[in-house]
Design a protein around this motif. Structure first.
Motif, PDB file in Angstrom:
ATOM      1  N   GLU A  52       0.683  -1.217  -0.106  1.00 51.42           N
ATOM      2  CA  GLU A  52       0.532  -0.223   0.119  1.00 51.42           C
ATOM      3  C   GLU A  52       1.190   1.352  -0.215  1.00 51.42           C
ATOM      4  O   GLU A  52       1.653   1.574   0.839  1.00 51.42           O
ATOM      5  N   VAL A  53       1.107   1.600  -1.330  1.00 49.39           N
ATOM      6  CA  VAL A  53       1.491   2.855  -0.969  1.00 49.39           C
ATOM      7  C   VAL A  53       0.891   4.377  -1.500  1.00 49.39           C
ATOM      8  O   VAL A  53       0.323   4.574  -2.567  1.00 49.39           O
ATOM      9  N   VAL A  54       1.138   4.560  -0.524  1.00 51.46           N
ATOM     10  CA  VAL A  54       0.238   6.281   0.024  1.00 51.46           C
ATOM     11  C   VAL A  54       0.374   7.452  -0.301  1.00 51.46           C
ATOM     12  O   VAL A  54       0.581   7.397  -0.081  1.00 51.46           O
ATOM     13  N   VAL A  55       0.938   8.167  -1.063  1.00 47.56           N
ATOM     14  CA  VAL A  55       1.321   9.083  -1.803  1.00 47.56           C
ATOM     15  C   VAL A  55       0.785  10.286  -1.812  1.00 47.56           C
ATOM     16  O   VAL A  55       0.456  11.334  -2.223  1.00 47.56           O
ATOM     17  N   GLY A  56      -0.748  10.244  -1.247  1.00 51.20           N
ATOM     18  CA  GLY A  56      -1.585  11.697  -1.078  1.00 51.20           C
ATOM     19  C   GLY A  56      -2.609  11.505  -2.248  1.00 51.20           C
ATOM     20  O   GLY A  56      -2.006  11.212  -3.257  1.00 51.20           O
ATOM     21  N   PRO A  57      -3.230  12.955  -2.317  1.00 53.88           N
ATOM     22  CA  PRO A  57      -3.831  13.744  -3.032  1.00 53.88           C
ATOM     23  C   PRO A  57      -3.334  13.752  -4.741  1.00 53.88           C
ATOM     24  O   PRO A  57      -1.927  14.199  -4.745  1.00 53.88           O
TER      25      PRO A  57
END
Length: 278
Positions: free
Chosen positions: A181-186
């Protein structure tokens, strides 16, 4: 949806009034956002390692790697799969990319393709998938029914599963045995997951196949010794690689490469001949 699940990939951009910005401003802000991607990937290195280890194990025992996704995610999987044969000299059947909507969807948007819950498994079955293989679902949102249901069916059939997504606690991650899960943001343009999310997915895909191919022996030193010699540039690169490995003249390297059509075999041939002479 899982409790606490928030689609950061759908949250509003940190920037507004994009249409009023100068090109220099647009580029600067896009670059600023892109710099966050590598940091987000770094945070998932342990999970990426676990998935890579499983992929390597499956391929070492005769299995195949399948990517399955929709839209941009599906296209990225196909891209990574299609680059493995020329880069590492493996069979096109070793890493296989599947996209919702079939080949037509590689270049065109196919309406509602990602919403077909049963089609993902049907598409995998066309390849006679078994529990020797491994399936990695790719979906920036982590909510794509085509991908989620395919992984659920794989789990039921004892086929190992992984995923690459860009939201935490997504339905896709909950069904994958090896979730990343690579959470890169908006995104810079709200919801345009072809941007940071797509870049993150491509980075992880590069890691998965490159590391796996290294462990499968498809790289020697730091060279692509099994690459396909499909154009003059690669032939010249191959000749240089042979020279660096054996210290022979260019014409000798060229002759060996012409004979074997493979850098690894050409190097071994020259070294074997040297051993005989000595």
């Amino acid at each position: 949806m899982k409790d606490g699940f928030v689609k950061t990939t759908e949250q509003s951009s940190l920037y507004n009034h994009l249409e009023k910005m100068e090109i220099s401003e647009l580029l600067k802000h896009i670059n600023t956002e892109d710099q966050k991607v590598a940091i987000a990937v770094e945070k998932e290195l342990d999970k990426i390692e676990q998935l890579t280890l499983k992929i390597t194990q499956q391929l070492q025992t005769g299995g195949r790697l399948f990517y399955i996704g929709a839209g941009t995610s599906g296209r990225l999987g196909i891209l990574d799969a299609s680059e493995c044969p020329p880069t590492f000299g493996v069979s096109p059947d070793l890493v296989i990319g599947i996209i919702a909507g079939g080949d037509h969807a590689i270049k065109n948007a196919v309406e509602n393709a990602e919403d077909h819950e049963l089609q993902g498994w049907e598409d995998l079955k066309k390849h006679h998938i078994t529990n020797k293989d491994i399936v990695v679902g790719i979906a920036a949102s982590g909510t794509t029914p085509y991908v989620i249901k395919a992984l659920e069916k794989c789990n039921a059939e004892s086929i190992p599963t992984g995923c690459i997504t860009c939201n935490q606690n997504s339905p896709l991650a909950s069904v994958a045995q090896f979730p990343v899960e690579v959470v890169v943001g908006p995104e810079f343009v709200t919801g345009s997951s072809r941007m940071k999310a797509g870049t993150a997915q491509k980075m992880v895909l590069n890691m998965l196949t490159t590391s796996t191919m290294v462990k499968l022996g498809r790289v020697k030193g730091n060279k692509m010794v099994d690459m396909q010699l499909s154009n003059n540039k690669l032939v010249l690169r191959g000749i240089k690689m042979i020279q660096e490995a054996t210290q022979v003249e260019e014409n000798v390297a060229k002759e060996a490469l012409s004979k074997f059509k493979n850098v690894r075999l050409a190097i071994q041939y020259i070294k074997d001949n040297d051993d005989k002479k000595n």
